[in-house]
Design a protein around this motif. Structure first.
Motif, mmCIF file in Angstrom:
data_model
loop_
_atom_site.group_PDB
_atom_site.id
_atom_site.type_symbol
_atom_site.label_atom_id
_atom_site.label_comp_id
_atom_site.label_asym_id
_atom_site.label_seq_id
_atom_site.Cartn_x
_atom_site.Cartn_y
_atom_site.Cartn_z
ATOM 1 N N UNK A 164 20.016 -16.546 -53.944
ATOM 2 C CA UNK A 164 20.391 -16.102 -55.281
ATOM 3 C C UNK A 164 19.139 -16.110 -56.165
ATOM 4 N N UNK A 165 18.807 -14.960 -56.714
ATOM 5 C CA UNK A 165 17.723 -14.847 -57.696
ATOM 6 C C UNK A 165 18.369 -14.816 -59.071
ATOM 7 N N UNK A 166 18.395 -15.970 -59.735
ATOM 8 C CA UNK A 166 19.132 -16.075 -60.991
ATOM 9 C C UNK A 166 18.468 -15.288 -62.103
ATOM 10 N N UNK A 167 17.150 -15.161 -62.066
ATOM 11 C CA UNK A 167 16.457 -14.443 -63.131
ATOM 12 C C UNK A 167 16.755 -12.953 -63.071
ATOM 13 N N UNK A 168 16.713 -12.377 -61.862
ATOM 14 C CA UNK A 168 16.959 -10.940 -61.692
ATOM 15 C C UNK A 168 18.393 -10.632 -61.285
ATOM 16 N N UNK A 169 19.232 -11.675 -61.147
ATOM 17 C CA UNK A 169 20.642 -11.525 -60.806
ATOM 18 C C UNK A 169 20.828 -10.804 -59.473
ATOM 19 N N UNK A 170 19.974 -11.167 -58.495
ATOM 20 C CA UNK A 170 20.066 -10.599 -57.151
ATOM 21 C C UNK A 170 20.732 -11.593 -56.210
ATOM 22 N N UNK A 171 21.524 -11.067 -55.278
ATOM 23 C CA UNK A 171 22.212 -11.889 -54.282
ATOM 24 C C UNK A 171 21.996 -11.258 -52.915
ATOM 25 N N UNK A 172 21.618 -12.093 -51.943
ATOM 26 C CA UNK A 172 21.493 -11.662 -50.557
ATOM 27 C C UNK A 172 22.210 -12.695 -49.683
ATOM 28 N N UNK A 173 23.010 -12.197 -48.750
ATOM 29 C CA UNK A 173 23.780 -13.123 -47.922
ATOM 30 C C UNK A 173 23.955 -12.561 -46.520
ATOM 31 N N UNK A 174 24.016 -13.468 -45.561
ATOM 32 C CA UNK A 174 24.329 -13.122 -44.191
ATOM 33 C C UNK A 174 25.449 -14.030 -43.695
ATOM 34 N N UNK A 175 26.532 -13.441 -43.180
ATOM 35 C CA UNK A 175 27.714 -14.195 -42.764
ATOM 36 C C UNK A 175 28.095 -13.765 -41.351
ATOM 37 N N UNK A 176 28.406 -14.745 -40.518
ATOM 38 C CA UNK A 176 28.896 -14.479 -39.164
ATOM 39 C C UNK A 176 30.187 -15.257 -38.946
ATOM 40 N N UNK A 177 31.250 -14.519 -38.590
ATOM 41 C CA UNK A 177 32.542 -15.112 -38.264
ATOM 42 C C UNK A 177 32.773 -14.924 -36.775
ATOM 43 N N UNK A 178 33.020 -16.003 -36.068
ATOM 44 C CA UNK A 178 33.154 -15.949 -34.617
ATOM 45 C C UNK A 178 34.557 -16.368 -34.195
ATOM 46 N N UNK A 179 35.202 -15.491 -33.419
ATOM 47 C CA UNK A 179 36.500 -15.782 -32.788
ATOM 48 C C UNK A 179 37.541 -16.259 -33.801
#
Length: 891
Positions: free
Chosen positions: A615-630
């Motif tokens: 989370x880049x709070x100054x520029x309000x950027x969000x990057x996320x990686x999620x893996x759901x298994x079985x």
């Protein structure tokens, strides 16, 4: 007697004349420029600085000795960088005071003064060496004549007395490397009264204060009585008035004044003040988040000595208010009527204060310190109490009420709150307030710039433990470990607007299910279930608060932006919106504007989830990686309050990023990649196996729309579902879609399938292929086709779900040829029916006059009534009458 008197007087006169003439001859023949290089050598050997006098030194005679110097500069120690430079300086020195070892300068005029002052990380100034007590080695002594009548500099103890100082066009550049300050005084002018050693003197200063860190551009005016002693580092200011007007950081100050009298001992870090008054008023500067501010600090009596130690206050107050551009306002007040702390005794009246914040977010905090006793090295406070509430925009109120005895050592700068007790409360609109008991401790060492904290609580009938340390109070760096049996994020975060939106979409889906489903396809029991579910979704929607866009400068965000450090989380269970996460582990890293979550692991939906986020709070950027298994797809859909259309085990991978200050903006700007793979499950709502038994019965030759109905009892088994999508601004473009079962394969057209993740609308061009022979009835003949392909567009807009068959792509296929034959047969049957209707219409038109004549004759000769009272027998219709009765044609 008279003769001796005359001789003495004559001798004195002659001696004076000789002295005067000799002095005049010396001064007339004395060249001060011959000593420039000697002076430079003295400065270099004693201070390791280079003194350069590029101009001539001019000397004038009576009535006063005048000395003028041009183009003078002094370097930094050991470097060529300039520390001080002067364009021109003029001195007027009185002669007779020199006899009594007094150096009286009637007037000093300096023009073009420049100085570069630097304070390093250790707090040392770059001119401290000039005030150190040194034995100055005078190389002029060896070369001077031993019989000279001039006083030697190393033996003379002059007292400096300057009648007045005038400085014009001065500039001072100041850098503080420890605090990252970069400021300067431009156009500085100074005028003083009589400057005498260890005596106060009048001063008047005017300059333009400018700076880049912080950004400053203000007019500075100073007046008062000063007494300076840099050797002992004692400074005194009486009747001081300092005024600033202009930009001071994010404040455009209309008035900033400091008044009072002060004694400062910088060596002992001590200050004594009387009648102190500091007032600041202004508006926010252009581009700043501050709109308006008013601050006042008053202290009729202030004594502070860190070496003693000693602290005395009388009627001290710190009050102010400020307003943010988003209409958020702040108000605070802290008062100490009387406080006296020394190395032997401590006492005083309670210190009280409050802080209030009003606007979209509201905060109210009361602080009090009561029962002050002990001494400076063992200061005791019977009760430190904090009572406050924080109201969020979503009508959630968080309360904190804690108290603890305190023990302080002002000499070692240690503060201990050893027995914190109280409770935290959470209150949502329409729900009962929840109380969480708290106990803990805080130990702070301000000398080492660190603190440790421990907090224990009972949350959801389970243990809650938070341990951590805080380093560097000016730039906080926090490390913590959080362990708990069970935590509900709903209690901490409150209702989330995004969830309300999701439930709103769910309610619409429920309505769509009801409108699409027909009574024939859904039994009465299932109809009732669908209606109940839609009603529950509607109630859930109405019970949720309105979506509120949090301001960019929310309190929670400002607190996060002030932190640096790392934290670990270990939870046996975490619940969020009725979703249970078991065995939660995560690592958080804080770096002011950047918040990073790594190594998140948990069991959810009978499967496992792993995630990382930045989370880049100054520029309000969000990057996320999620893996759901079985994971169990049905459990996930039910937990999200969605109808469980799909069951089975799924593997989901998300790589997403977005930008925004609130939930809706984040959803609108979301982009990235989504990969889904599901195995061995069911898709509810329809049964593809029906197409195995003559698909032509499900095709309408007059329209390209498939008569689709949702049947909650029907389902289509699948062995595998695979989908890849690229998301941009909330729109998912599917590069591949594959549905496989034992009998069918549904494959999507790459890069033509679109899904609106926010609205739930989609357009999916697909092709259905059979994997087994299909039987098709053609009149009395049944044909078996090895494989059929059925292209279609499955789409949803609002609440309407449709399947559009693409007939133009079936023309050359076996199914298309059979469909054409069916069209021809249907067209022939329709033509025959239309011809029969036309013939019947012509017959009716021909029989109409005969019917009218028959009716007229019957009306002219009515039948005689039956006197027997027996019921009249129904007449047997004739052929004409029977033909006149309308006949319903059954196609």
């Amino acid at each position: 007697m008279k003769k001796w008197l005359k001789r003495v007087l004559v001798s004195l006169v002659v001696l004076l004349l000789v002295t005067f003439v000799g002095g005049a001859v010396f001064l007339l023949t004395f060249d001060p420029n011959a000593y420039k290089y000697k002076l430079e050598e003295i400065v270099r050997s004693n201070y390791d600085r280079d003194l350069q006098i590029k101009g001539d030194i001019e000397l004038s005679l009576f009535p006063r000795i005048g000395l003028s110097v041009n183009q003078l500069s002094l370097s930094e120690p050991g470097r060529d960088d300039v520390f001080v430079s002067i364009n021109s300086a003029r001195f007027a020195v009185a002669i007779w005071p020199l006899i009594s070892n007094r150096f009286v300068v009637d007037h000093v005029a300096v023009s073009g003064f420049k100085a570069w002052v630097v304070r390093n990380e250790a707090g040392d100034l770059n001119f401290d060496d000039l005030f150190e007590q040194k034995v100055v080695v005078d190389h002029l002594k060896d070369e001077a004549d031993g019989d000279t009548v001039l006083p030697q500099p190393h033996n003379a103890d002059f007292k400096i007395d300057i009648a007045g100082l005038e400085l014009q066009n001065g500039e001072v550049y100041f850098k503080d490397l420890a605090n990252q300050l970069d400021m300067r005084l431009q156009g500085m002018s100074i005028n003083t009264g009589r400057v005498t050693f260890d005596q106060p003197f009048d001063i008047s200063l005017a300059a333009r204060l400018e700076g880049d860190h912080p950004r400053v551009n203000a007019q500075l005016n100073v007046q008062g009585l000063l007494k300076l002693d840099p050797v002992t580092k004692l400074y005194n200011a009486q009747k001081l008035e300092v005024a600033l007007k202009g930009r001071l950081g994010d404040i455009d100050a209309s008035s900033a004044t400091l008044k009072g009298s002060f004694n400062i001992d910088s060596f002992a870090d001590a200050i004594t003040g009387s009648g102190m008054e500091l007032v600041l008023a202004g508006n926010g500067a252009e581009g700043a988040s501050l709109k308006k501010i008013d601050v006042s600090v008053t202290a009729p009596k202030l004594i502070f000595d860190s070496s003693a130690p000693l602290l005395q206050l009388e009627n001290f107050s710190f009050k102010g208010n400020a307003q943010h551009v988003n209409e958020q306002s702040y108000e605070w007040s802290f008062e100490s009527p009387e406080l006296d702390i020394s190395s032997t005794v401590a006492g005083g009246k309670p210190l009280i204060g409050f802080l209030r914040m009003k606007g979209r977010e509201q905060v109210g905090v009361n602080l009090s310190l009561k029962g002050i006793s002990g001494s400076a090295d063992n200061l005791k406070i019977s009760e430190v109490k904090i009572d406050g509430k924080y109201a969020q925009p979503n009508n959630r109120v968080i309360g904190l009420n804690i108290s603890s005895p305190a023990q302080m050592n002002l000499i070692d700068r240690i503060v201990m709150l050893s027995a914190i007790s109280g409770n935290a409360s959470f209150k949502d609109q329409g729900l009962e307030e929840q109380q969480v008991p708290l106990i803990g401790s805080i130990n702070a060492d301000f000398q080492k710039d660190r603190a440790s904290f421990k907090l224990d609580a009972v949350v959801n009938a389970g243990k809650f433990n938070l341990d951590g340390e805080l380093h560097n109070f000016s730039r906080p760096n926090v490390n913590f470990d959080l362990m708990a049996d069970s935590i509900s994020l709903d209690q901490i975060l409150g209702p989330i607007a995004a969830v309300a939106k999701k439930e709103n979409n769910t309610a619409e889906t429920g309505k769509a299910e009801k409108s699409v489903a027909s009574p024939e396809s859904v039994p009465e029991k299932n109809n009732k279930a669908v209606t109940v579910q839609a009603a529950e979704n509607t109630v859930g929607q109405s019970s949720q608060p309105q979506q509120v866009s949090a301001p960019a400068g929310s309190l929670k965000r400002e607190l996060l932006q002030a932190l640096r450090g790392m934290g670990t989380i270990n939870l046996k269970q975490m619940r969020y919106q009725d979703i249970a996460f078991n065995d939660v582990q995560a690592i958080f890293r804080f770096d002011r504007d950047n918040l990073e979550m790594t190594s998140f692991k948990s069991w959810v939906f009978d499967g496992q989830v792993r995630a990382d986020a930045k989370f880049d709070l100054a520029n309000e950027d969000i990057k996320t990686g999620v893996e759901l298994e079985a994971i169990d797809v049905s459990q996930m859909l039910q937990a999200l309050n969605w109808t469980p259309w799909v069951s089975g085990r799924a593997f989901i991978r998300l790589q997403l990023e977005s930008k925004g200050s609130n939930e809706q903006t984040i959803l609108d700007n979301i982009k990235g990649q989504v990969q889904v793979k599901a195995e061995n499950g069911l898709v509810k709502g329809f049964d593809l196996n029906r197409l195995e038994n003559d698909p032509l019965t499900y095709l309408d030759p007059d329209t390209s729309t498939y008569p689709f109905t949702v049947d909650l009892n029907a389902s289509s088994p699948y062995s595998r579902i695979v989908a890849d999508a690229q998301v941009d601004k909330g729109i998912a473009q599917l590069s591949s879609l594959l549905f496989e079962s034992e009998k069918f394969v549904v494959q999507g057209q790459a890069d033509e399938m679109l899904v609106n993740l926010n609205k739930g609308d989609f357009t999916l061009p697909v092709t259905l292929k059979t994997r087994q022979p299909v039987n098709i009835s053609q009149g009395t003949v049944t044909l078996s086709i090895k494989e059929i392909n059925m292209p279609a567009i499955v789409s949803r807009v609002g609440q309407s779900l449709s399947v559009q068959l693409q007939w133009d792509k079936l023309k050359n296929s076996p199914l298309g040829k059979l469909l054409e034959k069916k069209k021809e047969q249907v067209a022939k049957e329709r033509a025959e029916k239309e011809q029969a209707i036309k013939e019947q219409s012509v017959t009716e038109q021909k029989q109409a006059p005969a019917l009218e004549a028959s009716d007229a004759s019957e009306m002219a000769s009515p039948a005689a009534p039956d006197e027997s009272g027996a019921p009249e027998a129904a007449p047997v219709p004739s052929t004409e009458t029977e033909a006149a009765v309308p006949v319903e044609v059954q196609p």
